[in-house]
Motif scaffolding. Structure first.
Motif, PDB file in Angstrom:
ATOM      1  N   THR A 125       0.800  -1.260   0.161  1.00  0.00           N
ATOM      2  CA  THR A 125       0.081   0.130   0.000  1.00  0.00           C
ATOM      3  C   THR A 125       0.762   1.163   0.164  1.00  0.00           C
ATOM      4  OG1 THR A 125      -1.463  -1.085   1.493  1.00  0.00           O
ATOM      5  CG2 THR A 125      -1.914   0.925   1.183  1.00  0.00           C
ATOM      6  N   LEU A 126       1.963   1.122   0.813  1.00  0.00           N
ATOM      7  CA  LEU A 126       2.992   2.503   0.758  1.00  0.00           C
ATOM      8  C   LEU A 126       3.473   2.394  -0.191  1.00  0.00           C
ATOM      9  CD1 LEU A 126       4.080   2.176   4.674  1.00  0.00           C
ATOM     10  CD2 LEU A 126       2.535   3.533   3.664  1.00  0.00           C
ATOM     11  N   LEU A 127       3.763   1.402  -1.147  1.00  0.00           N
ATOM     12  CA  LEU A 127       4.795   1.550  -2.244  1.00  0.00           C
ATOM     13  C   LEU A 127       3.712   2.133  -3.496  1.00  0.00           C
ATOM     14  CD1 LEU A 127       7.167   0.997  -3.905  1.00  0.00           C
ATOM     15  CD2 LEU A 127       6.123  -1.384  -4.387  1.00  0.00           C
ATOM     16  N   LEU A 128       2.488   1.704  -3.483  1.00  0.00           N
ATOM     17  CA  LEU A 128       1.776   2.331  -4.390  1.00  0.00           C
ATOM     18  C   LEU A 128       1.506   3.992  -3.994  1.00  0.00           C
ATOM     19  CD1 LEU A 128       0.129   1.957  -7.019  1.00  0.00           C
ATOM     20  CD2 LEU A 128      -1.845   1.447  -5.797  1.00  0.00           C
ATOM     21  N   GLN A 129       1.509   4.237  -2.783  1.00  0.00           N
ATOM     22  CA  GLN A 129       1.277   5.553  -2.279  1.00  0.00           C
ATOM     23  C   GLN A 129       2.643   6.423  -2.791  1.00  0.00           C
ATOM     24  OE1 GLN A 129       2.420   6.785   1.910  1.00  0.00           O
ATOM     25  NE2 GLN A 129       0.168   7.385   2.101  1.00  0.00           N
ATOM     26  N   LYS A 130       3.517   5.886  -2.561  1.00  0.00           N
ATOM     27  CA  LYS A 130       5.038   6.637  -2.803  1.00  0.00           C
ATOM     28  C   LYS A 130       5.060   6.769  -4.399  1.00  0.00           C
ATOM     29  CE  LYS A 130       9.727   5.701  -2.381  1.00  0.00           C
ATOM     30  NZ  LYS A 130      10.387   4.247  -2.044  1.00  0.00           N
ATOM     31  N   GLN A 131       4.657   5.921  -5.129  1.00  0.00           N
ATOM     32  CA  GLN A 131       4.895   5.809  -6.396  1.00  0.00           C
ATOM     33  C   GLN A 131       3.707   7.006  -6.876  1.00  0.00           C
ATOM     34  OE1 GLN A 131       4.292   2.156  -8.425  1.00  0.00           O
ATOM     35  NE2 GLN A 131       6.366   1.295  -7.811  1.00  0.00           N
ATOM     36  N   LEU A 132       2.547   7.014  -6.381  1.00  0.00           N
ATOM     37  CA  LEU A 132       1.452   7.980  -6.816  1.00  0.00           C
ATOM     38  C   LEU A 132       1.945   9.417  -6.565  1.00  0.00           C
ATOM     39  CD1 LEU A 132      -1.180   7.700  -8.165  1.00  0.00           C
ATOM     40  CD2 LEU A 132      -2.189   7.867  -5.703  1.00  0.00           C
ATOM     41  N   ALA A 133       2.693   9.533  -5.452  1.00  0.00           N
ATOM     42  CA  ALA A 133       3.047  10.880  -4.969  1.00  0.00           C
ATOM     43  C   ALA A 133       3.989  11.335  -5.801  1.00  0.00           C
ATOM     44  CB  ALA A 133       3.625  10.858  -3.344  1.00  0.00           C
ATOM     45  N   ALA A 134       5.200  10.414  -6.292  1.00  0.00           N
ATOM     46  CA  ALA A 134       6.107  10.784  -7.279  1.00  0.00           C
ATOM     47  C   ALA A 134       5.853  10.946  -8.787  1.00  0.00           C
ATOM     48  CB  ALA A 134       7.031   9.685  -7.092  1.00  0.00           C
ATOM     49  N   MET A 135       4.512  10.751  -9.193  1.00  0.00           N
ATOM     50  CA  MET A 135       4.017  10.714 -10.373  1.00  0.00           C
ATOM     51  C   MET A 135       4.180  12.397 -10.817  1.00  0.00           C
ATOM     52  SD  MET A 135       0.749   8.672 -11.494  1.00  0.00           S
ATOM     53  CE  MET A 135      -0.149   9.718 -12.651  1.00  0.00           C
ATOM     54  N   ASN A 150       2.863  15.407 -13.193  1.00  0.00           N
ATOM     55  CA  ASN A 150       1.688  16.012 -14.027  1.00  0.00           C
ATOM     56  C   ASN A 150       1.395  15.316 -15.422  1.00  0.00           C
ATOM     57  OD1 ASN A 150       1.393  17.571 -11.616  1.00  0.00           O
ATOM     58  ND2 ASN A 150       2.072  19.437 -12.636  1.00  0.00           N
ATOM     59  N   ASN A 151       0.307  15.395 -15.733  1.00  0.00           N
ATOM     60  CA  ASN A 151      -0.062  14.623 -17.458  1.00  0.00           C
ATOM     61  C   ASN A 151       0.495  13.383 -17.204  1.00  0.00           C
ATOM     62  OD1 ASN A 151      -1.028  17.223 -17.984  1.00  0.00           O
ATOM     63  ND2 ASN A 151       1.121  18.082 -17.950  1.00  0.00           N
ATOM     64  N   GLY A 152       0.504  12.797 -16.119  1.00  0.00           N
ATOM     65  CA  GLY A 152       0.990  11.437 -16.152  1.00  0.00           C
ATOM     66  C   GLY A 152      -0.049  10.451 -16.578  1.00  0.00           C
ATOM     67  N   SER A 153       0.239   8.974 -16.516  1.00  0.00           N
ATOM     68  CA  SER A 153      -0.473   7.930 -16.735  1.00  0.00           C
ATOM     69  C   SER A 153      -0.380   7.042 -15.576  1.00  0.00           C
ATOM     70  CB  SER A 153      -0.107   7.367 -18.108  1.00  0.00           C
ATOM     71  OG  SER A 153      -0.953   6.231 -18.322  1.00  0.00           O
ATOM     72  N   PHE A 154      -1.725   6.746 -14.962  1.00  0.00           N
ATOM     73  CA  PHE A 154      -1.857   5.640 -13.721  1.00  0.00           C
ATOM     74  C   PHE A 154      -2.635   4.601 -14.653  1.00  0.00           C
ATOM     75  CE2 PHE A 154      -4.195   3.298 -10.606  1.00  0.00           C
ATOM     76  CZ  PHE A 154      -3.180   3.302  -9.587  1.00  0.00           C
ATOM     77  N   VAL A 155      -1.902   3.340 -14.571  1.00  0.00           N
ATOM     78  CA  VAL A 155      -2.426   2.158 -15.479  1.00  0.00           C
ATOM     79  C   VAL A 155      -2.880   1.027 -14.431  1.00  0.00           C
ATOM     80  CG1 VAL A 155      -2.157   0.494 -17.323  1.00  0.00           C
ATOM     81  CG2 VAL A 155      -1.467   2.557 -17.661  1.00  0.00           C
ATOM     82  N   MET A 156      -4.062   0.907 -14.328  1.00  0.00           N
ATOM     83  CA  MET A 156      -4.180  -0.295 -13.463  1.00  0.00           C
ATOM     84  C   MET A 156      -5.120  -1.437 -14.038  1.00  0.00           C
ATOM     85  SD  MET A 156      -7.209   0.885 -10.942  1.00  0.00           S
ATOM     86  CE  MET A 156      -7.647  -0.785 -10.274  1.00  0.00           C
ATOM     87  N   ASP A 195       1.858   1.738 -21.564  1.00  0.00           N
ATOM     88  CA  ASP A 195       2.936   2.422 -20.727  1.00  0.00           C
ATOM     89  C   ASP A 195       2.288   3.233 -19.652  1.00  0.00           C
ATOM     90  OD1 ASP A 195       4.788   0.994 -22.262  1.00  0.00           O
ATOM     91  OD2 ASP A 195       5.041   2.755 -23.610  1.00  0.00           O
ATOM     92  N   ALA A 196       2.901   3.191 -18.559  1.00  0.00           N
ATOM     93  CA  ALA A 196       2.389   3.804 -17.370  1.00  0.00           C
ATOM     94  C   ALA A 196       3.462   4.619 -16.491  1.00  0.00           C
ATOM     95  CB  ALA A 196       1.696   3.074 -16.446  1.00  0.00           C
ATOM     96  N   ASP A 197       3.452   5.770 -15.877  1.00  0.00           N
ATOM     97  CA  ASP A 197       4.135   6.438 -14.938  1.00  0.00           C
ATOM     98  C   ASP A 197       3.742   5.534 -13.592  1.00  0.00           C
ATOM     99  OD1 ASP A 197       5.185   8.800 -16.343  1.00  0.00           O
ATOM    100  OD2 ASP A 197       3.107   9.183 -16.488  1.00  0.00           O
ATOM    101  N   VAL A 198       2.877   5.056 -13.500  1.00  0.00           N
ATOM    102  CA  VAL A 198       2.583   4.184 -12.374  1.00  0.00           C
ATOM    103  C   VAL A 198       1.729   3.018 -12.806  1.00  0.00           C
ATOM    104  CG1 VAL A 198       1.541   3.800 -10.015  1.00  0.00           C
ATOM    105  CG2 VAL A 198       2.752   5.973 -10.632  1.00  0.00           C
ATOM    106  N   LEU A 199       2.238   1.673 -12.420  1.00  0.00           N
ATOM    107  CA  LEU A 199       1.473   0.657 -13.200  1.00  0.00           C
ATOM    108  C   LEU A 199       1.118  -0.191 -11.660  1.00  0.00           C
ATOM    109  CD1 LEU A 199       0.364  -1.305 -15.178  1.00  0.00           C
ATOM    110  CD2 LEU A 199       2.879  -2.241 -15.291  1.00  0.00           C
ATOM    111  N   ASN A 200      -0.122  -0.564 -11.824  1.00  0.00           N
ATOM    112  CA  ASN A 200      -0.832  -1.158 -10.555  1.00  0.00           C
ATOM    113  C   ASN A 200      -1.475  -2.416 -11.224  1.00  0.00           C
ATOM    114  OD1 ASN A 200      -3.825  -0.592  -8.597  1.00  0.00           O
ATOM    115  ND2 ASN A 200      -2.013  -2.076  -8.310  1.00  0.00           N
ATOM    116  N   VAL A 201      -0.994  -3.654 -11.034  1.00  0.00           N
ATOM    117  CA  VAL A 201      -1.377  -4.818 -11.625  1.00  0.00           C
ATOM    118  C   VAL A 201      -1.986  -5.640 -10.595  1.00  0.00           C
ATOM    119  CG1 VAL A 201      -0.871  -6.897 -12.397  1.00  0.00           C
ATOM    120  CG2 VAL A 201       0.168  -5.247 -13.551  1.00  0.00           C
ATOM    121  N   ILE A 202      -3.345  -5.936 -10.615  1.00  0.00           N
ATOM    122  CA  ILE A 202      -4.080  -6.839  -9.589  1.00  0.00           C
ATOM    123  C   ILE A 202      -4.128  -8.160 -10.310  1.00  0.00           C
ATOM    124  CG2 ILE A 202      -6.121  -7.079  -8.105  1.00  0.00           C
ATOM    125  CD1 ILE A 202      -6.527  -3.829  -8.473  1.00  0.00           C
ATOM    126  N   PRO A 203      -3.288  -9.233 -10.036  1.00  0.00           N
ATOM    127  CA  PRO A 203      -3.390 -10.435 -10.728  1.00  0.00           C
ATOM    128  C   PRO A 203      -4.737 -11.050 -10.554  1.00  0.00           C
ATOM    129  CG  PRO A 203      -1.108 -10.020  -9.708  1.00  0.00           C
ATOM    130  CD  PRO A 203      -2.284  -9.109  -9.118  1.00  0.00           C
TER     131      PRO A 203
END
Lengths: 378, 419
Positions: B160-170, B172-178, B265-273
């Motif tokens: 959870t914290l890793l995703l939080q950190k990646q999101l915070a570091a994204m 502007n005009n970025g891409s969050f792919v899940m 392609d993503a700035d933050v990639l969140n894979v829920i397998p």
């Protein structure tokens, strides 16, 4: 008193018994030991039936005879029981849940009510008597009132008789009942003479004089030699079952209940298995916490939102402290709500019978939740 | 008819006690029945608590490798930094101290169902009369997927914290792919809820950014009205929702999802397998459903349909009920009640009920709103399955009041499980 031995009902003995010549509606103050026990005409037995939550059912009768049975676990919260009692002998019922737990057992004397009158002593001359379901407290928390904390309900539970039952049952209203000397509806054996929180029946020292009952010839502290082994109020001489072990003294070759095997009764709990092979002759059906009930299980599904035992730790309402009827009424209303919220949908998931079981469970739980101010926004 | 002293009574009483006036609990060793629970999440912790609460004479051992449990419920609000991780952290002190549960922080190596033993990672063994298995979910392997670079954040805590950190570091005009796996998976509304609160976070904190949702399912699986409205109206121009997309491979360094619908392609990639029952459920031969993913159980007791005296509750069981903490807690109580009855030589309650309820935050950045979803399930004797009770399925649109209610719900759910 502690003459308890878990020998259960012995039907054969009960059938052989039934002889009681005492006029049970008058005080039994006679000292003519043994004089009345052979004269009464036997009129056989009848079967008392009903359902209870999981219980030891005991009967204390005018002739000193004692009967007991355990309800039968059947996977529901209504366990059937049957107890054969002598006809035309007044008996008194006490029902005990959690009998195995010294600080959890709940003893409920039963009073039959017909029209305006009621009595704990009753006799019956019909073949059977069905009490229906007797709803008992399953834990100390559910008791109606127990001021002295001895686990005995302060007042007997009223069971109303139907019209048909009134025909057969005679309520024996006594001015002075030897088995209930103070006439409060609680049999002597379930009084707590020394107010130590342990009813006499389970108390080694009924009068708290420091002398154990087994050595105390005046266990009730009234200044007179008791001559009443089981402390039921019937002197040994008139008592068909001196030690209240459920075995008629004539059959009981172990009147003093000293642990020597009863020759005449090699099946103490009457379950068909000889005692020599019976590892279960003292089995009983525990209720709390051992025997689960439908109400408890169904109500536990409320706890995710309303807190464990319905004691909320948030702004969601506590259910503990609400009466059964409040909960039942509210849930039935919710089922019909035209603009349903989450709880209205939830109520629709249950049958009326299930809602009653849930209400009944919470109705027995006292309220001291963590409820913050209820903003009543649900 | 005798004139006797009471001298000898005590003897017979003592004999009565020794002969076992104790509840009719069956135990091979003639001692206290032992129940072992594997897994200290919502289902396992609740089972341990209620077993002991309802039957204090039982010996209950909870085996859970971690000293602290992080709730997946509310964890999306940790991703968006609305809540701290502390808010969803729970230890096992109350279960130990208030209820007398023996808590063992160990991994389980295996289950010896014949010998009624649980083998722990340190080599020790724990015997049981009844075993409850509640390990939660395990993930299918995705080629190239490295969770330290591409978090799932579907089991809470570090992820959870890793995703939080990646999101915070994204940027502007970025891409969050899940990616959303094929149902069934843990917490049906959870992925859509995440898309919403991340979108709201990006709207305020990372202007110009997008949320690309790649759903393996043909449509939104739950609360369709709520989430369609959120994606099409509330987050119009931010959320891009694709259906029937199968994830094939991940380039974890490049943060690229390689899918049946092309590469993303993503700035933050969140894979829920794609999900299945926990490892121990598979390795112990408890998985027997047609999809070869979940453990078949009798919903009256949650006892395995293949292995005697072993019960599976929570996300690993295969009754078809939703996989989530709230209903896992409910299954645990049905299971605990059944175990107590079974140990007493009785049958499980024949008509158990459970319910699923869930509040989902839809907006949390400025305005705070949550929706809800609810259903009651009843045992159907004809089919032997849990079935949703008609008329009990309801959903509530996002409101501020529901957002507050969400915390009232979790406060009680959390304490009913861990306190």
């Amino acid at each position: 008193m502690k003459t308890l031995r878990n020998a259960a009902l012995v039907l054969a003995v009960a059938a052989a018994l039934g002889a009681c010549s005492d006029d049970s509606s008058t005080e039994n103050n006679s000292n003519n030991a043994g004089a009345t026990n052979d004269g009464g005409a036997s009129s056989g037995t009848y079967t008392l039936k009903g359902t209870v939550p999981g219980t030891l059912i005991e009967a204390f009768c005018d002739d000193g005879s004692y009967f007991s049975a355990h309800s039968v676990v059947n996977g529901s919260n209504r366990h059937p029981f049957s107890l054969d009692l002598p006809r035309d002998v007044a008996c008194r019922l006490a029902m005990t849940t959690n009998e195995g737990s010294a600080d959890g057992r709940v003893i409920t004397p039963v009073r039959l009510v017909s029209g305006g009158s009621g009595s704990i002593a009753f006799s019956n001359d019909d073949d059977a008597l069905d009490l229906g379901h007797v709803s008992l407290a399953l834990s100390r928390a559910e008791m109606r009132s127990d001021q002295n904390g001895d686990g005995v309900e302060d007042t007997p539970l009223d069971v109303a008789l139907t019209d048909a039952e009134r025909q057969a049952i005679r309520l024996v209203v006594k001015d002075r009942d030897p088995l209930d000397k103070d006439g409060d509806g609680i049999p002597n054996v379930y009084e707590d003479l020394d107010d130590d929180g342990i009813p006499n029946r389970y108390d080694d020292d009924d009068d708290g004089d420091g002398l154990p009952d087994i050595e105390d010839h005046d266990a009730d502290g009234d200044g007179q030699d008791d001559n009443d082994l089981d402390g039921d109020g019937i002197e040994n001489g008139k008592d068909y079952d001196d030690d209240n072990d459920g075995i008629h003294d004539d059959k009981d070759d172990d009147d003093d209940n000293d642990g020597i095997h009863d020759r005449d009764d090699d099946d103490d709990d009457n379950d068909g298995t000889p005692d020599s092979k019976d590892h279960d002759s003292h089995a009983y059906t525990p209720v709390d916490p051992g025997t689960p009930t439908a109400g408890r299980l169904l109500a536990s599904q409320c706890a995710q939102c309303h807190g464990t035992d319905g004691r909320s730790r948030s702004d969601i309402d506590s259910l503990a402290g609400e009466s059964a009827s409040e909960i039942i009424e509210e849930m039935l209303e919710m089922q019909a709500d035209r603009t349903p919220g989450i709880m209205d949908y939830h109520a629709r998931g249950y049958t009326t019978e299930q809602i009653r079981a849930i209400g009944g469970y919470f109705g027995g739980i006292s309220g001291n939740g963590y409820d913050r101010d209820d903003d009543d926004d649900d | 008819m005798s004139d006797l002293s009471r001298r000898n009574f005590i003897k017979s009483l003592a004999a009565g006690a020794a002969a076992g006036t104790f509840p009719g609990i069956i135990s091979a060793a003639g001692s206290t029945p032992r129940v072992v629970v594997i897994g200290g999440g919502f289902a396992g912790a609740t089972a341990a608590k209620y077993l002991k609460k309802w039957s204090p004479s039982l010996s209950v051992t909870l085996i859970e490798p971690n000293a602290v449990y992080y709730s997946p419920i509310l964890s999306n609000l940790v991703v968006t930094a609305n809540l701290s991780l502390d808010r969803i952290s729970f230890n096992y002190n109350d279960l130990k101290q208030k209820y007398g549960i023996n808590v063992v922080h160990q991994y389980v190596d295996g289950i010896d169902a014949t010998g009624h033993m649980v083998q722990l990672a340190d080599g020790s063994k724990l015997g049981y009369d009844r075993l409850v298995v509640a390990p939660g979910i395990d993930f299918d392997t995705v080629p190239g997927l490295d969770f330290t670079k591409v978090p799932h954040a579907w089991k809470a805590g570090e992820q959870t914290l890793l995703l939080q950190k990646q999101l915070a570091a994204m940027p502007n005009n970025g891409s969050f792919v899940m990616t959303i796996p094929k149902a069934p998976y843990r917490c049906p509304p959870g992925p859509y809820e995440r898309a919403c609160v991340v979108a709201d976070y990006l709207r305020v904190n990372k202007p110009g950014s997008k949320v690309i949702v790649l759903d393996a399912n043909a449509d939104i699986t739950v609360e369709k009205e709520t989430f369609s409205h959120a994606f099409n109206v509330t987050y119009s121009g931010i959320v891009e929702y694709h259906t029937n997309v199968t994830l094939q491979e991940v380039d974890s360094d490049a943060r690229r999802a390689i899918t049946s619908a092309g590469n993303f392609d993503a700035d933050v990639l969140n894979v829920i397998p794609t999900q299945k029952a926990g490892k121990i459920v598979h390795s112990s031969g408890l998985v027997n459903d047609p999809t070869n993913r979940w453990a078949g159980v009798d919903p009256r007791s949650y006892e395995s349909t293949t292995v005697k005296d072993v019960h599976i509750i929570g996300d690993s069981q295969g009754t078809g009920q939703p996989k989530a903490g709230h209903i896992g807690n409910g299954e645990a109580k049905v299971c605990a009640d059944a175990i107590i009855r079974l140990l007493g030589g009785n049958q499980p309650y024949p008509a158990p009920m459970t319910n699923s309820a869930c509040y989902s935050p839809i907006r949390s950045a400025t305005t705070k709103e949550a929706s809800w979803l609810h259903a009651v399930f009843a045992y159907d004797a004809a089919s032997g399955k849990m079935k949703m009770v008609p008329g009990s399925l309801g959903a509530g649109a996002p409101t501020e009041k529901n957002y507050r209610r969400m915390f009232d719900w979790t406060d009680n759910l959390f304490s009913d499980t861990f306190a």
